[in-house]
Design a protein around this motif. Structure first.
Motif, short mmCIF file in Angstrom:
data_model
loop_
_atom_site.label_atom_id
_atom_site.label_comp_id
_atom_site.label_asym_id
_atom_site.label_seq_id
_atom_site.Cartn_x
_atom_site.Cartn_y
_atom_site.Cartn_z
N GLY A 1 0.76 -1.25 0.00
CA GLY A 1 0.00 0.00 0.00
C GLY A 1 0.79 1.30 0.00
O GLY A 1 0.20 2.37 -0.05
N HIS A 2 2.11 1.22 0.06
CA HIS A 2 2.85 2.49 0.06
C HIS A 2 4.31 2.34 -0.37
O HIS A 2 5.04 1.51 0.15
CB HIS A 2 2.82 3.13 1.45
CG HIS A 2 3.53 4.45 1.53
ND1 HIS A 2 3.03 5.59 0.94
CD2 HIS A 2 4.69 4.82 2.12
CE1 HIS A 2 3.87 6.60 1.17
NE2 HIS A 2 4.89 6.17 1.88
N GLY A 3 4.67 3.16 -1.33
CA GLY A 3 6.06 3.26 -1.78
C GLY A 3 6.21 4.58 -2.50
O GLY A 3 5.24 5.33 -2.66
N HIS A 4 7.45 4.88 -2.92
CA HIS A 4 7.71 6.17 -3.58
C HIS A 4 8.34 5.96 -4.94
O HIS A 4 9.45 5.41 -5.02
CB HIS A 4 8.64 7.01 -2.73
CG HIS A 4 8.01 7.51 -1.47
ND1 HIS A 4 7.41 8.74 -1.37
CD2 HIS A 4 7.86 6.93 -0.25
CE1 HIS A 4 6.94 8.91 -0.16
NE2 HIS A 4 7.19 7.82 0.56
N ALA A 5 7.66 6.39 -6.00
CA ALA A 5 8.27 6.36 -7.32
C ALA A 5 9.48 7.27 -7.31
O ALA A 5 9.41 8.39 -6.81
CB ALA A 5 7.27 6.82 -8.37
N THR B 1 -1.96 9.22 1.70
CA THR B 1 -1.03 10.28 2.10
C THR B 1 -0.25 9.89 3.34
O THR B 1 -0.57 8.91 4.02
CB THR B 1 -1.83 11.58 2.35
OG1 THR B 1 -0.94 12.66 2.59
CG2 THR B 1 -2.76 11.44 3.55
N HIS B 2 0.80 10.67 3.65
CA HIS B 2 1.48 10.54 4.94
C HIS B 2 0.72 11.39 5.96
O HIS B 2 0.29 12.49 5.63
CB HIS B 2 2.90 11.13 4.88
CG HIS B 2 3.82 10.45 3.91
ND1 HIS B 2 4.21 11.01 2.73
CD2 HIS B 2 4.45 9.26 3.98
CE1 HIS B 2 5.05 10.20 2.09
NE2 HIS B 2 5.22 9.12 2.83
N LEU B 3 0.61 10.92 7.17
CA LEU B 3 0.04 11.75 8.23
C LEU B 3 0.52 11.24 9.58
O LEU B 3 0.45 10.05 9.87
CB LEU B 3 -1.49 11.76 8.17
CG LEU B 3 -2.14 12.87 9.02
CD1 LEU B 3 -1.74 14.26 8.53
CD2 LEU B 3 -3.67 12.76 8.98
N THR C 1 -0.30 6.94 6.09
CA THR C 1 0.96 6.31 6.42
C THR C 1 1.84 7.40 7.05
O THR C 1 1.66 8.56 6.68
CB THR C 1 1.56 5.69 5.14
OG1 THR C 1 2.67 4.91 5.47
CG2 THR C 1 2.01 6.73 4.14
N HIS C 2 2.71 7.24 7.94
CA HIS C 2 3.04 6.10 8.77
C HIS C 2 2.52 6.30 10.19
O HIS C 2 2.64 5.43 11.02
CB HIS C 2 4.55 5.91 8.79
CG HIS C 2 5.12 5.77 7.41
ND1 HIS C 2 5.05 4.60 6.71
CD2 HIS C 2 5.69 6.66 6.58
CE1 HIS C 2 5.60 4.79 5.51
NE2 HIS C 2 5.99 6.00 5.41
N SER C 3 1.98 7.49 10.43
CA SER C 3 1.23 7.77 11.65
C SER C 3 1.95 7.39 12.94
O SER C 3 1.37 6.73 13.81
CB SER C 3 -0.15 7.09 11.56
OG SER C 3 -0.82 7.54 10.40
N THR D 1 5.62 -1.35 2.63
CA THR D 1 7.08 -1.38 2.57
C THR D 1 7.71 0.01 2.65
O THR D 1 8.83 0.17 3.10
CB THR D 1 7.59 -2.01 1.26
OG1 THR D 1 7.15 -1.20 0.17
CG2 THR D 1 7.10 -3.43 1.09
N ASP D 2 7.02 1.03 2.09
CA ASP D 2 7.61 2.37 1.95
C ASP D 2 8.90 2.28 1.10
O ASP D 2 9.84 3.02 1.33
CB ASP D 2 7.91 3.00 3.32
CG ASP D 2 8.13 4.51 3.24
OD1 ASP D 2 7.65 5.13 2.29
OD2 ASP D 2 8.79 5.05 4.14
N GLY D 3 8.91 1.33 0.14
CA GLY D 3 10.11 1.14 -0.67
C GLY D 3 10.46 2.37 -1.49
O GLY D 3 9.62 3.20 -1.77
#
Ligand SMILES: [Zn+2]
Length: 486
Positions: A66-70, A249-251, A274-276, A324-326
């Motif tokens: 559910g979360h990573g960064h292009a 989003t991040h929060l 994410t990642h709270s 993962t926040d890869g």
């Protein structure tokens, strides 16, 4: 006549009844699951275009990250400072600088393909990516190129842009060959591009899902006024609502309360936060009250400085997914690793080795994120009528053998990304025996090298400060000087 029939596998369905078949079959027709069950119930007359014997192996739903960064696959390990981005470290500044000033369409294309290949080869069939570190929202073309690269691999790609951190206006560069032009990006233009991206890119390909993905929906008093933050958040919500898009989003702690007080409509079951870390008791309750889903990255740096009260949110009645926040600077897309770190982290905190049982952990990487993304009618578990997104684990290996007893425990505790042998998305075999079938893996690697080299050339002497590191054999590495302070 089925299109695909897989027989003899141990099947973990992750369906609402938690069915596990010791020896099962699954039949696929037109990209969806047409039948599933124990092998003895398979009709003798059943025929398929292709029959796969997965005897002794484990078949399960494709994982949802559910979360990573292009962008991060081409900046990983760089900017290795020792603090988190929240306390004076410059990793975040480097990432934003690179993404806003030193990338072209080819960078986003090549990174998109590389990231998707990494995810797919680890058994992730649906991956969410925010374009950039804080998103770069000035051009739809960047996102388009990212999708183009990712879709080549067979992954179901969920990506988006949205509001980014100030100060305003921003001055991104657009490269053509060896020269670049700077242009001005205002907050109004940022909103306009976000809306255009969702409108034009969502659903353009059956596996392309474009969402609203602002960098954060909190309030940063150092960079913006409260009114501005509220305006930005309301616009993000308006776009999400108008186009039926989930909001991702991040929060962090403090931000959840701010959003609840100013734009509570933003917090709902298709909002993933994410990642709270650092949540207050009241914010923990807000997750349960509103249904907003906490996307927890056990291996993210945010998590090192401040704890994410995952179990408090769960006990209050909230929902949590594992992400993962890869991949930069220090994480991979191997979500199997995150499953285990998740268990150890929270077990250690609560001094309870039976916390975070394996079935719950698997659901946090399948059906729970699928639901938060509004995709649970199609993916997240193996059930008749759902899209056939599934993976086969090669359990004929020493660390997984003998396989059959307690299969859910065996895979969650012992399997890792490289054990995924076959990946099927929309009923189509995208990887078999670890060979990607839809694309040329060598080409993806060489394109990534080319994109990296071009970025390096554009960065010039700046590049050297990004790859500097201190004494990595000492007890603690020294903090590297911040090149942005000079
Ligand atoms: Zn992130």
């Amino acid at each position: 006549m089925y299109d695909l029939l897989i027989k003899n596998a141990v099947i973990i369905t992750a369906d609402p009844s938690h069915h596990i078949y010791d020896k099962g079959y699954i039949a696929v027709k037109d990209g969806r699951i047409a039948a599933i069950g124990p092998l003895e119930e398979l009709s003798e007359s059943a025929q398929a275009e292709r029959v796969l014997d997965a005897g002794g192996k484990c078949l399960m739903p494709g994982l949802v990250d559910g979360h990573g960064h292009a962008g991060h696959c081409l900046t990983k390990t760089m900017g290795e400072s020792n603090d988190t981005q929240f306390e004076g470290a410059w990793w975040g500044k480097m990432a934003e600088d690179i993404y806003f000033h030193y990338t072209d369409d080819f960078f986003w294309y090549a990174e998109g393909a590389l990231a998707a290949a990494e995810r797919l080869k680890f058994g992730i069939t649906t991956g969410v990516s925010m374009l950039g570190s804080t998103p770069r929202p000035d051009r739809v073309e960047n996102l388009e190129a990212h999708f183009e690269g990712a879709l080549k691999t067979g992954l179901r790609q969920v990506s988006g842009i949205g509001s980014c951190d100030g100060p305003w206006p921003k001055h991104p560069w657009v490269w053509e060959g060896d020269s670049h032009k700077e242009h001005t990006l205002t907050p109004e233009q940022m909103v306009e591009t976000t809306e255009r991206a969702v409108k034009e890119l969502n659903g353009k390909h059956p596996r392309q899902i474009c969402i609203v993905a602002p960098g954060s929906i909190g309030y940063n008093p150092l960079a913006e006024t409260k009114d501005f933050a509220v305006w930005k958040n309301k616009e993000m919500y308006r776009i999400a609502k108008e186009y039926g898009s989930p909001l991702h989003t991040h929060l962090y702690g403090g931000g959840v309360q701010f959003v609840y007080d100013t734009t509570p409509e933003l917090l709902n079951p298709t909002t993933s936060l994410t990642h709270s870390t650092g949540l207050s008791q009241r914010e923990i309750e807000i997750f349960a009250e509103t249904g907003a889903v906490l996307f927890h990255g056990p291996t993210t740096r945010a998590n090192i400085k401040k704890r994410c009260p995952v179990y408090e949110v769960l006990r209050a009645g909230g929902n949590v997914a594992i992400v993962t926040d890869g991949t930069a600077p220090d994480r991979s897309y191997d979500i199997w690793r995150d499953m285990k770190v998740f268990q150890v982290l929270h077990r250690a905190h609560d001094n309870d080795p039976l916390l975070a049982p394996v079935g719950m952990v698997l659901e946090m990487c399948t059906i729970i994120p699928a639901r938060a993304l509004g995709l649970d009618r199609d993916i997240g578990s193996l059930e008749v009528g759902k899209k056939a997104d599934m993976i086969i684990i090669n359990t004929r290996q020493p660390h997984l053998a003998p396989f059959g007893i307690m299969p859910l425990h065996r895979v969650v505790y012992h399997a890792q990304g490289q054990d995924v042998e076959t990946v099927i998305v929309d009923g189509q075999v995208m990887m078999e025996n670890r060979k990607m079938l839809l694309c040329d893996e060598e080409r993806i690697l060489s394109d990534a090298e080319k994109a990296f080299d071009r970025m390096r050339q554009r960065l010039g002497s700046k590049f050297e400060s990004f790859v500097k590191y201190g004494d990595v054999y000492a007890i603690r590495n020294q903090t590297m000087p911040d090149p942005y302070k000079a």
